[in-house]
Design a protein around this motif. Structure first.
Motif, PDB file in Angstrom:
ATOM      1  N   ASP A  86     -27.347 -17.467   8.768  1.00  0.00           N
ATOM      2  CA  ASP A  86     -28.786 -17.361   8.493  1.00  0.00           C
ATOM      3  C   ASP A  86     -29.532 -16.777   9.687  1.00  0.00           C
ATOM      4  O   ASP A  86     -30.426 -15.941   9.529  1.00  0.00           O
ATOM      5  CB  ASP A  86     -29.371 -18.726   8.134  1.00  0.00           C
ATOM      6  CG  ASP A  86     -28.856 -19.265   6.812  1.00  0.00           C
ATOM      7  OD1 ASP A  86     -28.417 -18.457   5.957  1.00  0.00           O
ATOM      8  OD2 ASP A  86     -28.882 -20.506   6.627  1.00  0.00           O
ATOM      9  N   VAL A  87     -29.175 -17.241  10.880  1.00  0.00           N
ATOM     10  CA  VAL A  87     -29.823 -16.750  12.101  1.00  0.00           C
ATOM     11  C   VAL A  87     -29.566 -15.258  12.265  1.00  0.00           C
ATOM     12  O   VAL A  87     -30.484 -14.484  12.574  1.00  0.00           O
ATOM     13  CB  VAL A  87     -29.323 -17.533  13.337  1.00  0.00           C
ATOM     14  CG1 VAL A  87     -29.798 -16.883  14.627  1.00  0.00           C
ATOM     15  CG2 VAL A  87     -29.773 -18.988  13.265  1.00  0.00           C
ATOM     16  N   ILE A  88     -28.334 -14.847  12.046  1.00  0.00           N
ATOM     17  CA  ILE A  88     -27.976 -13.435  12.197  1.00  0.00           C
ATOM     18  C   ILE A  88     -28.750 -12.579  11.194  1.00  0.00           C
ATOM     19  O   ILE A  88     -29.291 -11.524  11.546  1.00  0.00           O
ATOM     20  CB  ILE A  88     -26.457 -13.255  12.053  1.00  0.00           C
ATOM     21  CG1 ILE A  88     -25.751 -13.898  13.252  1.00  0.00           C
ATOM     22  CG2 ILE A  88     -26.092 -11.778  11.924  1.00  0.00           C
ATOM     23  CD1 ILE A  88     -24.250 -14.033  13.100  1.00  0.00           C
ATOM     24  N   ARG A  89     -28.845 -13.037   9.983  1.00  0.00           N
ATOM     25  CA  ARG A  89     -29.593 -12.298   8.961  1.00  0.00           C
ATOM     26  C   ARG A  89     -31.062 -12.154   9.367  1.00  0.00           C
ATOM     27  O   ARG A  89     -31.630 -11.066   9.303  1.00  0.00           O
ATOM     28  CB  ARG A  89     -29.475 -13.006   7.609  1.00  0.00           C
ATOM     29  CG  ARG A  89     -30.170 -12.278   6.460  1.00  0.00           C
ATOM     30  CD  ARG A  89     -30.009 -13.006   5.131  1.00  0.00           C
ATOM     31  NE  ARG A  89     -30.153 -14.447   5.187  1.00  0.00           N
ATOM     32  CZ  ARG A  89     -31.314 -15.104   5.267  1.00  0.00           C
ATOM     33  NH1 ARG A  89     -32.446 -14.447   5.297  1.00  0.00           N
ATOM     34  NH2 ARG A  89     -31.340 -16.429   5.310  1.00  0.00           N
ATOM     35  N   LYS A  90     -31.669 -13.247   9.809  1.00  0.00           N
ATOM     36  CA  LYS A  90     -33.084 -13.217  10.189  1.00  0.00           C
ATOM     37  C   LYS A  90     -33.331 -12.441  11.479  1.00  0.00           C
ATOM     38  O   LYS A  90     -34.433 -11.960  11.713  1.00  0.00           O
ATOM     39  CB  LYS A  90     -33.616 -14.641  10.347  1.00  0.00           C
ATOM     40  CG  LYS A  90     -33.723 -15.387   9.035  1.00  0.00           C
ATOM     41  CD  LYS A  90     -34.184 -16.813   9.271  1.00  0.00           C
ATOM     42  CE  LYS A  90     -34.209 -17.600   7.981  1.00  0.00           C
ATOM     43  NZ  LYS A  90     -34.557 -19.014   8.217  1.00  0.00           N
ATOM     44  N   SER A  91     -32.311 -12.355  12.324  1.00  0.00           N
ATOM     45  CA  SER A  91     -32.472 -11.668  13.611  1.00  0.00           C
ATOM     46  C   SER A  91     -32.317 -10.157  13.492  1.00  0.00           C
ATOM     47  O   SER A  91     -32.651  -9.433  14.424  1.00  0.00           O
ATOM     48  CB  SER A  91     -31.460 -12.191  14.629  1.00  0.00           C
ATOM     49  OG  SER A  91     -30.155 -11.753  14.300  1.00  0.00           O
ATOM     50  N   ASN A  92     -31.791  -9.712  12.369  1.00  0.00           N
ATOM     51  CA  ASN A  92     -31.589  -8.285  12.127  1.00  0.00           C
ATOM     52  C   ASN A  92     -30.597  -7.648  13.107  1.00  0.00           C
ATOM     53  O   ASN A  92     -30.627  -6.454  13.334  1.00  0.00           O
ATOM     54  CB  ASN A  92     -32.918  -7.531  12.149  1.00  0.00           C
ATOM     55  CG  ASN A  92     -32.843  -6.213  11.413  1.00  0.00           C
ATOM     56  OD1 ASN A  92     -32.103  -6.079  10.447  1.00  0.00           O
ATOM     57  ND2 ASN A  92     -33.597  -5.238  11.875  1.00  0.00           N
TER      58      ASN A  92
END
Length: 131
Positions: A51-57
């Motif tokens: 989730d963090v990776i997705r939101k961090s782009n």
């Protein structure tokens, strides 16, 4: 000998880079790497890496290298992107409120803005986006 938190804060504030502080004071810290610290944050905030990776782009492979400790010196922008992905509201020592670009980033972190919204604000003021 164990240093007080106030003493560590003074040392941290006197350094020109976090890497310099980290290398000198790692024995005083509760973690031994960026990856360890990120793991602490993930657990504290009950977040999933995906989730963090997705939101961090961030590129998925690059981000996992940071989380796994294989990428030892990620850039400032990459770490800020992770901060947005984690929803952190930190005033990082390398951010300076008098810097227009940094003040946009600080504002975005403190207001829990998305990385996309912060990048738009940076672009609106003709500053380099985070990524």
């Amino acid at each position: 000998m164990e240093k007080s938190t106030d003493e560590l804060m003074k040392i941290l504030n006197s350094k020109k880079s976090y890497n310099e502080f980290f290398e000198e004071e790692v024995g005083e810290l509760c973690f031994s790497s960026v990856a360890d610290y990120l793991e602490v944050l993930l657990n504290e905030k009950h977040l999933k890496k995906s989730d963090v990776i997705r939101k961090s782009n961030l590129d998925k492979n690059y981000a996992y290298q940071i989380f796994n400790g294989n990428k030892l010196n990620p850039s400032r922008n990459k770490m800020l992107m992770l901060a947005f992905g984690m929803g952190l509201s930190l005033n990082l020592p390398d951010l300076y409120v008098r810097s227009p670009r940094d003040s946009i980033i600080i504002f975005g972190l403190n207001k829990k803005m998305s990385l996309i919204d912060v990048n738009e604000s940076l672009s609106d003021f003709s500053f380099e986006i985070l990524g």
